[in-house]
Design a protein around this motif. Structure first.
Motif, PDB file in Angstrom:
ATOM      1  N   CYS A 189       0.833  -1.210   0.000  1.00 19.33           N
ATOM      2  CA  CYS A 189       0.000   0.000   0.000  1.00 19.33           C
ATOM      3  C   CYS A 189       0.863   1.254   0.000  1.00 19.33           C
ATOM      4  O   CYS A 189       0.538   2.242  -0.679  1.00 19.33           O
ATOM      5  CB  CYS A 189      -0.921   0.001   1.218  1.00 19.33           C
ATOM      6  N   MET A 190       1.959   1.232   0.740  1.00 23.68           N
ATOM      7  CA  MET A 190       2.856   2.386   0.714  1.00 23.68           C
ATOM      8  C   MET A 190       3.493   2.542  -0.657  1.00 23.68           C
ATOM      9  O   MET A 190       3.712   3.661  -1.133  1.00 23.68           O
ATOM     10  CB  MET A 190       3.942   2.254   1.790  1.00 23.68           C
ATOM     11  N   ALA A 191       3.806   1.430  -1.320  1.00 23.68           N
ATOM     12  CA  ALA A 191       4.370   1.500  -2.667  1.00 23.68           C
ATOM     13  C   ALA A 191       3.421   2.241  -3.601  1.00 23.68           C
ATOM     14  O   ALA A 191       3.860   3.057  -4.442  1.00 23.68           O
ATOM     15  CB  ALA A 191       4.653   0.095  -3.186  1.00 23.68           C
ATOM     16  N   HIS A 192       2.122   2.004  -3.465  1.00 24.52           N
ATOM     17  CA  HIS A 192       1.132   2.735  -4.266  1.00 24.52           C
ATOM     18  C   HIS A 192       1.218   4.235  -3.974  1.00 24.52           C
ATOM     19  O   HIS A 192       1.081   5.059  -4.892  1.00 24.52           O
ATOM     20  CB  HIS A 192      -0.270   2.226  -3.957  1.00 24.52           C
ATOM     21  N   ALA A 193       1.449   4.579  -2.711  1.00 25.16           N
ATOM     22  CA  ALA A 193       1.456   5.991  -2.313  1.00 25.16           C
ATOM     23  C   ALA A 193       2.725   6.724  -2.742  1.00 25.16           C
ATOM     24  O   ALA A 193       2.719   7.959  -2.852  1.00 25.16           O
ATOM     25  CB  ALA A 193       1.274   6.099  -0.798  1.00 25.16           C
ATOM     26  N   VAL A 194       3.825   6.011  -2.976  1.00 22.37           N
ATOM     27  CA  VAL A 194       5.085   6.672  -3.365  1.00 22.37           C
ATOM     28  C   VAL A 194       5.390   6.511  -4.853  1.00 22.37           C
ATOM     29  O   VAL A 194       6.439   6.941  -5.316  1.00 22.37           O
ATOM     30  CB  VAL A 194       6.290   6.141  -2.548  1.00 22.37           C
ATOM     31  N   LYS A 195       4.476   5.930  -5.613  1.00 20.10           N
ATOM     32  CA  LYS A 195       4.764   5.596  -7.013  1.00 20.10           C
ATOM     33  C   LYS A 195       5.114   6.815  -7.855  1.00 20.10           C
ATOM     34  O   LYS A 195       5.854   6.711  -8.841  1.00 20.10           O
ATOM     35  CB  LYS A 195       3.575   4.859  -7.638  1.00 20.10           C
ATOM     36  N   ASP A 196       4.583   7.988  -7.473  1.00 29.92           N
ATOM     37  CA  ASP A 196       4.837   9.201  -8.251  1.00 29.92           C
ATOM     38  C   ASP A 196       5.815  10.149  -7.580  1.00 29.92           C
ATOM     39  O   ASP A 196       5.923  11.327  -7.962  1.00 29.92           O
ATOM     40  CB  ASP A 196       3.512   9.931  -8.512  1.00 29.92           C
ATOM     41  N   MET A 197       6.560   9.649  -6.584  1.00 28.52           N
ATOM     42  CA  MET A 197       7.490  10.509  -5.851  1.00 28.52           C
ATOM     43  C   MET A 197       8.906  10.382  -6.398  1.00 28.52           C
ATOM     44  O   MET A 197       9.333   9.303  -6.811  1.00 28.52           O
ATOM     45  CB  MET A 197       7.477  10.147  -4.359  1.00 28.52           C
ATOM     46  N   ASP A 198       9.628  11.493  -6.365  1.00 29.57           N
ATOM     47  CA  ASP A 198      11.015  11.526  -6.843  1.00 29.57           C
ATOM     48  C   ASP A 198      11.934  11.100  -5.696  1.00 29.57           C
ATOM     49  O   ASP A 198      12.530  11.930  -5.000  1.00 29.57           O
ATOM     50  CB  ASP A 198      11.364  12.934  -7.329  1.00 29.57           C
ATOM     51  N   ILE A 199      12.035   9.793  -5.487  1.00 31.40           N
ATOM     52  CA  ILE A 199      12.850   9.230  -4.417  1.00 31.40           C
ATOM     53  C   ILE A 199      13.551   7.985  -4.940  1.00 31.40           C
ATOM     54  O   ILE A 199      13.302   7.539  -6.054  1.00 31.40           O
ATOM     55  CB  ILE A 199      11.988   8.865  -3.181  1.00 31.40           C
ATOM     56  N   ARG A 200      14.431   7.432  -4.098  1.00 27.72           N
ATOM     57  CA  ARG A 200      15.034   6.128  -4.373  1.00 27.72           C
ATOM     58  C   ARG A 200      14.398   5.100  -3.436  1.00 27.72           C
ATOM     59  O   ARG A 200      14.254   5.360  -2.240  1.00 27.72           O
ATOM     60  CB  ARG A 200      16.546   6.155  -4.150  1.00 27.72           C
ATOM     61  N   VAL A 201      14.052   3.947  -3.994  1.00 29.75           N
ATOM     62  CA  VAL A 201      13.427   2.896  -3.208  1.00 29.75           C
ATOM     63  C   VAL A 201      14.232   1.609  -3.344  1.00 29.75           C
ATOM     64  O   VAL A 201      14.483   1.140  -4.454  1.00 29.75           O
ATOM     65  CB  VAL A 201      11.972   2.625  -3.656  1.00 29.75           C
ATOM     66  N   PHE A 202      14.641   1.052  -2.204  1.00 33.45           N
ATOM     67  CA  PHE A 202      15.250  -0.279  -2.149  1.00 33.45           C
ATOM     68  C   PHE A 202      14.209  -1.226  -1.558  1.00 33.45           C
ATOM     69  O   PHE A 202      13.649  -0.957  -0.497  1.00 33.45           O
ATOM     70  CB  PHE A 202      16.493  -0.284  -1.258  1.00 33.45           C
TER      71      PHE A 202
END
Length: 272
Positions: A127-140
């Motif tokens: 659910c958090m992945a859905h919320a950050v999908k459009d954010m300019d960040i790095r995800v591991f």
């Protein structure tokens, strides 16, 4: 107490890998309360020396205690609820789905543009992945499901190597842990099967080791948990409450759990 004759009827059809064998040992102990080394060796079709080595590792990790020629689960004297088997990911996604969506959105609001985060496996992490999908960040992340979802999003996505295992496929093992330890994260967002006075718990020994690597490498650590998991124990303890900076949840914890979180300095963020 499980008898020796009962154990014989549930022998595995094939030999298990070390991590799977220790998961099975933890489950057997949680179900039975006490089993002898000979019972465990016969059930898992391995030598007693192998069982002793497995138990040594489990004792070191706080999963079991040695007792009179055998072992007991570390949770055997607790009064909280104990969860032994992890439901399938599709089933977990359906449980408390509205609360998990709110938790994911609130957790995403803690992240600032340009930051680097580690994102755990699990339905609330998804659910958090859905919320950050459009954010300019790095995800591991070590979750194949989350990595596949975010692969078409804005974040720069990274996934450590390792053996792919589990009903919710994810990378585990020493390669995964070592690679995660070589990075530094602004945040680690963790899932779990339960949160109790004793700390944070999970179903899998291997997943718990990866979670600890994320905790070690992160400047700040948040747990994403719906309130149905408050006061729940499971097979393995991930970490103490003092290792957590924030709890993102759908309801305020109450009673002794609320007191322990306050004493540990954990900020409780409630997704209304």
């Amino acid at each position: 107490m499980t008898s020796e004759s009962e154990i014989k009827t549930t022998k595995p059809e094939k030999r298990l890998s070390g991590p799977d064998r220790r998961d099975r040992l933890a489950l057997l102990l949680a179900q039975s309360g006490y089993l002898s080394i000979s019972q465990l060796a016969e059930h898992l079709n391995v030598s007693e020396m192998t069982i002793r080595r497995d138990l040594d590792q489990m004792v070191e990790k706080g999963v079991a205690e040695r007792a009179h020629g055998g072992a007991v689960p570390i949770t055997s004297t607790r009064t909280w609820g104990i969860d032994l088997l992890e439901p399938e990911i599709d089933e977990r996604i359906q449980r408390n789905s509205d609360a998990k969506a709110r938790i994911g959105k609130l957790a995403a609001s803690l992240v600032e543009p340009g930051q680097t985060i580690a994102l755990d496996i699990g339905s609330t992490a998804l659910c958090m992945a859905h919320a950050v999908k459009d954010m300019d960040i790095r995800v591991f992340t070590y979750s194949l499901k989350i990595a596949l979802f975010l692969s078409s999003g804005v974040p720069r996505l990274y996934m450590p190597g390792g053996e792919i295992r589990g009903s919710e496929p994810s990378a585990v093992g020493s390669m995964t842990r070592n690679q995660l330890k070589s990075f530094r994260f602004d945040w680690a967002f963790l899932g779990a099967s339960g949160l109790a006075n004793e700390g944070l718990f999970d179903y899998s020994l291997e997943d718990a080791e990866v979670k600890r690597a994320m905790i070690e490498s992160a400047e700040r650590r948040a747990v994403l948990l719906d309130s149905s998991k408050f006061g729940r124990l499971s097979i393995v303890k991930i970490t103490d409450l003092s290792s957590i900076n924030a709890l993102v949840c759908d309801q305020e914890p109450t009673g002794s759990l609320a007191e322990k979180l306050h004493e540990a300095g954990v900020k409780v963020c409630v997704a209304e």
